[in-house]
Design a protein around this motif. Structure first.
Motif, mmCIF file in Angstrom:
data_model
loop_
_atom_site.group_PDB
_atom_site.id
_atom_site.type_symbol
_atom_site.label_atom_id
_atom_site.label_comp_id
_atom_site.label_asym_id
_atom_site.label_seq_id
_atom_site.Cartn_x
_atom_site.Cartn_y
_atom_site.Cartn_z
ATOM 1 N N LEU A 180 4.918 -0.831 2.829
ATOM 2 C CA LEU A 180 4.497 0.528 2.517
ATOM 3 C C LEU A 180 5.430 1.116 1.466
ATOM 4 C CD1 LEU A 180 2.577 2.903 3.257
ATOM 5 C CD2 LEU A 180 4.350 3.653 4.865
ATOM 6 N N VAL A 181 4.863 1.655 0.385
ATOM 7 C CA VAL A 181 5.652 2.263 -0.677
ATOM 8 C C VAL A 181 5.218 3.712 -0.852
ATOM 9 C CG1 VAL A 181 5.942 0.041 -1.843
ATOM 10 C CG2 VAL A 181 4.052 1.546 -2.514
ATOM 11 N N GLU A 182 6.020 4.441 -1.585
ATOM 12 C CA GLU A 182 5.718 5.843 -1.818
ATOM 13 C C GLU A 182 4.705 5.998 -2.951
ATOM 14 O OE1 GLU A 182 6.681 8.333 0.097
ATOM 15 O OE2 GLU A 182 7.634 6.806 1.357
ATOM 16 N N PRO A 183 3.916 7.064 -2.930
ATOM 17 C CA PRO A 183 2.973 7.322 -4.024
ATOM 18 C C PRO A 183 3.680 7.334 -5.374
ATOM 19 C CG PRO A 183 2.530 8.785 -2.189
ATOM 20 C CD PRO A 183 3.801 8.074 -1.853
ATOM 21 N N GLY A 184 3.079 6.649 -6.338
ATOM 22 C CA GLY A 184 3.659 6.545 -7.663
ATOM 23 C C GLY A 184 4.391 5.249 -7.909
ATOM 24 N N GLU A 185 4.749 4.533 -6.835
ATOM 25 C CA GLU A 185 5.448 3.248 -7.009
ATOM 26 C C GLU A 185 4.497 2.143 -7.450
ATOM 27 O OE1 GLU A 185 8.398 1.908 -4.205
ATOM 28 O OE2 GLU A 185 8.539 3.917 -3.326
ATOM 29 N N LEU A 186 3.224 2.276 -7.129
ATOM 30 C CA LEU A 186 2.235 1.297 -7.581
ATOM 31 C C LEU A 186 1.665 1.767 -8.910
ATOM 32 C CD1 LEU A 186 0.256 0.644 -4.258
ATOM 33 C CD2 LEU A 186 2.076 -0.750 -5.241
ATOM 34 N N GLY A 187 1.797 0.928 -9.919
ATOM 35 C CA GLY A 187 1.207 1.268 -11.209
ATOM 36 C C GLY A 187 -0.308 1.232 -11.135
ATOM 37 N N PRO A 188 -0.994 2.028 -11.945
ATOM 38 C CA PRO A 188 -2.463 2.047 -11.917
ATOM 39 C C PRO A 188 -3.091 0.676 -12.100
ATOM 40 C CG PRO A 188 -1.624 3.861 -13.223
ATOM 41 C CD PRO A 188 -0.451 2.992 -12.905
ATOM 42 N N ASP A 189 -2.486 -0.169 -12.925
ATOM 43 C CA ASP A 189 -3.050 -1.493 -13.170
ATOM 44 C C ASP A 189 -2.796 -2.460 -12.021
ATOM 45 O OD1 ASP A 189 -4.022 -0.673 -15.593
ATOM 46 O OD2 ASP A 189 -2.309 -1.411 -16.745
ATOM 47 N N VAL A 215 -3.191 -1.616 -8.739
ATOM 48 C CA VAL A 215 -4.023 -1.261 -7.589
ATOM 49 C C VAL A 215 -5.331 -2.041 -7.620
ATOM 50 C CG1 VAL A 215 -5.290 0.594 -6.459
ATOM 51 C CG2 VAL A 215 -3.005 1.024 -7.397
ATOM 52 N N HIS A 216 -5.605 -2.770 -6.545
ATOM 53 C CA HIS A 216 -6.859 -3.508 -6.407
ATOM 54 C C HIS A 216 -7.948 -2.667 -5.748
ATOM 55 C CE1 HIS A 216 -4.230 -7.378 -6.346
ATOM 56 N NE2 HIS A 216 -4.589 -7.060 -7.568
ATOM 57 N N LEU A 217 -7.533 -1.748 -4.879
ATOM 58 C CA LEU A 217 -8.488 -0.882 -4.189
ATOM 59 C C LEU A 217 -7.915 0.532 -4.158
ATOM 60 C CD1 LEU A 217 -11.231 -1.122 -2.471
ATOM 61 C CD2 LEU A 217 -9.706 -0.738 -0.525
ATOM 62 N N PRO A 218 -8.595 1.494 -4.772
ATOM 63 C CA PRO A 218 -8.081 2.859 -4.771
ATOM 64 C C PRO A 218 -8.186 3.519 -3.405
ATOM 65 C CG PRO A 218 -10.218 2.767 -5.849
ATOM 66 C CD PRO A 218 -9.814 1.350 -5.583
ATOM 67 N N GLY A 219 -7.302 4.470 -3.174
ATOM 68 C CA GLY A 219 -7.207 5.120 -1.872
ATOM 69 C C GLY A 219 -8.428 5.893 -1.449
ATOM 70 N N GLY A 233 0.837 -1.189 0.000
ATOM 71 C CA GLY A 233 0.000 0.000 0.000
ATOM 72 C C GLY A 233 0.870 1.235 0.000
ATOM 73 N N ASP A 234 0.322 2.343 -0.473
ATOM 74 C CA ASP A 234 1.090 3.588 -0.437
ATOM 75 C C ASP A 234 0.465 4.565 0.556
ATOM 76 O OD1 ASP A 234 -1.052 4.883 -1.704
ATOM 77 O OD2 ASP A 234 -0.135 4.786 -3.690
ATOM 78 N N ARG A 235 1.091 5.706 0.698
ATOM 79 C CA ARG A 235 0.662 6.681 1.696
ATOM 80 C C ARG A 235 -0.682 7.314 1.371
ATOM 81 N NH1 ARG A 235 4.672 7.820 5.272
ATOM 82 N NH2 ARG A 235 6.717 6.945 4.737
ATOM 83 N N HIS A 236 -1.130 7.156 0.144
ATOM 84 C CA HIS A 236 -2.442 7.678 -0.244
ATOM 85 C C HIS A 236 -3.555 6.670 0.000
ATOM 86 C CE1 HIS A 236 -0.509 10.781 -3.219
ATOM 87 N NE2 HIS A 236 -0.232 11.018 -1.949
ATOM 88 N N GLY A 237 -3.195 5.447 0.432
ATOM 89 C CA GLY A 237 -4.206 4.444 0.728
ATOM 90 C C GLY A 237 -4.522 3.497 -0.406
ATOM 91 N N ASN A 238 -3.816 3.606 -1.534
ATOM 92 C CA ASN A 238 -4.006 2.638 -2.622
ATOM 93 C C ASN A 238 -3.451 1.285 -2.173
ATOM 94 O OD1 ASN A 238 -5.000 4.540 -4.694
ATOM 95 N ND2 ASN A 238 -2.960 5.432 -4.478
ATOM 96 N N LEU A 239 -4.209 0.208 -2.391
ATOM 97 C CA LEU A 239 -3.852 -1.093 -1.838
ATOM 98 C C LEU A 239 -3.749 -2.180 -2.899
ATOM 99 C CD1 LEU A 239 -6.200 -1.197 1.308
ATOM 100 C CD2 LEU A 239 -3.865 -0.290 1.151
ATOM 101 N N VAL A 240 -2.847 -3.129 -2.625
ATOM 102 C CA VAL A 240 -2.704 -4.333 -3.439
ATOM 103 C C VAL A 240 -2.829 -5.533 -2.510
ATOM 104 C CG1 VAL A 240 -1.213 -5.662 -4.975
ATOM 105 C CG2 VAL A 240 -1.146 -3.155 -5.040
ATOM 106 N N PHE A 241 -3.697 -6.471 -2.864
ATOM 107 C CA PHE A 241 -3.897 -7.683 -2.068
ATOM 108 C C PHE A 241 -3.266 -8.863 -2.784
ATOM 109 C CE2 PHE A 241 -7.401 -4.764 -1.322
ATOM 110 C CZ PHE A 241 -7.345 -4.619 0.045
ATOM 111 N N ARG A 242 -2.721 -9.800 -2.018
ATOM 112 C CA ARG A 242 -2.004 -10.918 -2.608
ATOM 113 C C ARG A 242 -2.765 -12.226 -2.421
ATOM 114 N NH1 ARG A 242 2.534 -14.388 -1.186
ATOM 115 N NH2 ARG A 242 3.842 -14.729 -3.027
#
Length: 260
Positions: free
Chosen positions: A210-219, A221-225, A177-186
């Motif tokens: 925890l990663v910085e904003p921009g490190e997670l590509g849009p595709d 992200v499973h749940l937007p922040g 997840g990043d600091r904006h709350g965008n999440l990836v589930f495994r």
């Protein structure tokens, strides 16, 4: 936009007695263990929980259950939790059992702003007709039973009306997840975590990385922040503490394959 909290205790500090909670996870997979433990230490009681199951004895929501902090559970599976079954059958706990797919859709619908929907699941059973024991009396009789639900035909097939679920808070666990709350589930953790997160008005996510904003590509992200208000970064030890609910070993495997 920085939603990272100083600790799990800080993230759950304002959850009051009687709050409703949507909690992610399936069995012990993807369960927000650290947030649940922090809530246990915080002391809130009379909680109304919506989750697929209530953990097991000593893990997951089973920690809150054993402490008498949960008043009502909406779920689809009693599972391996003997204390859950004991409290339900003795009349200490109110339980609304819901078909598993219906429960997932009720959470997703609530998060999407859909108040209700029709489904064929449960038609012809007590799920639709009413009479499911929600709470038992101490003498074993049914004190509170589920009410009948509206039935409507679509293309000649009956469907039952189910209501979307929203809760005061949601507790979920994500892989990244990043600091904006965008999440990836495994893997299996992607089961009930996304719809539970959507259903909460105040969603708290514990993240293994925890990663910085921009490190997670849009595709990715499973749940937007937009669905997440608070993020808690786990330590390496906390992220690695994952218990298997039931372990079995295949006798036919020459390499001793472990299956969970």
């Amino acid at each position: 936009m920085n939603k990272v909290q100083g600790s799990a205790a800080e993230a759950v500090a304002d959850i009051p007695d009687g709050a409703s909670l949507a909690v992610g996870g399936f069995g012990l997979s993807g369960v927000p263990e650290i947030l649940i433990r922090a809530l246990h230490e915080q002391g809130a009681g009379g909680l109304r929980v919506v989750s697929n199951n209530c953990g097991v004895d000593g893990r997951g929501l089973g920690v809150l259950l054993a402490a008498g902090r949960i008043a009502r559970v909406t779920g689809s599976y009693v599972g391996e939790n003997k204390e859950f079954a004991r409290q339900y059958l003795s009349g200490e706990l109110e339980v609304e059992l819901v078909p598993q797919g219906t429960l997932a859709e009720r959470l997703r619908a609530g998060g999407a702003g859909i108040p209700a929907f029709y489904t064929p699941a449960g038609v012809g059973t007590q799920v639709a007709n009413g009479g499911l024991p929600w709470r038992y009396a101490t003498d074993g009789t049914v004190a509170v039973a589920s009410p009948p639900k509206e039935i409507r035909d679509f293309e000649g097939r009956p469907h039952v009306l189910e209501h979307g679920i929203t809760t005061d808070y949601a507790l979920v666990r994500a892989w990244r997840g990043d600091r904006h709350g965008n999440l990836v589930f495994r893997k299996a953790a992607a089961n009930f975590n996304p719809p539970a997160a959507m259903a909460g008005r105040m969603t708290v996510a514990e993240v293994e990385e925890l990663v910085e904003p921009g490190e997670l590509g849009p595709d990715e992200v499973h749940l937007p922040g937009v669905f997440v208000q608070r993020v808690v970064e786990l330590t390496a030890a906390q992220a690695a503490d994952k218990e298997i609910e039931r372990l079995s070993i295949s006798a036919s495997s020459t390499r001793g394959t472990v299956r969970a």
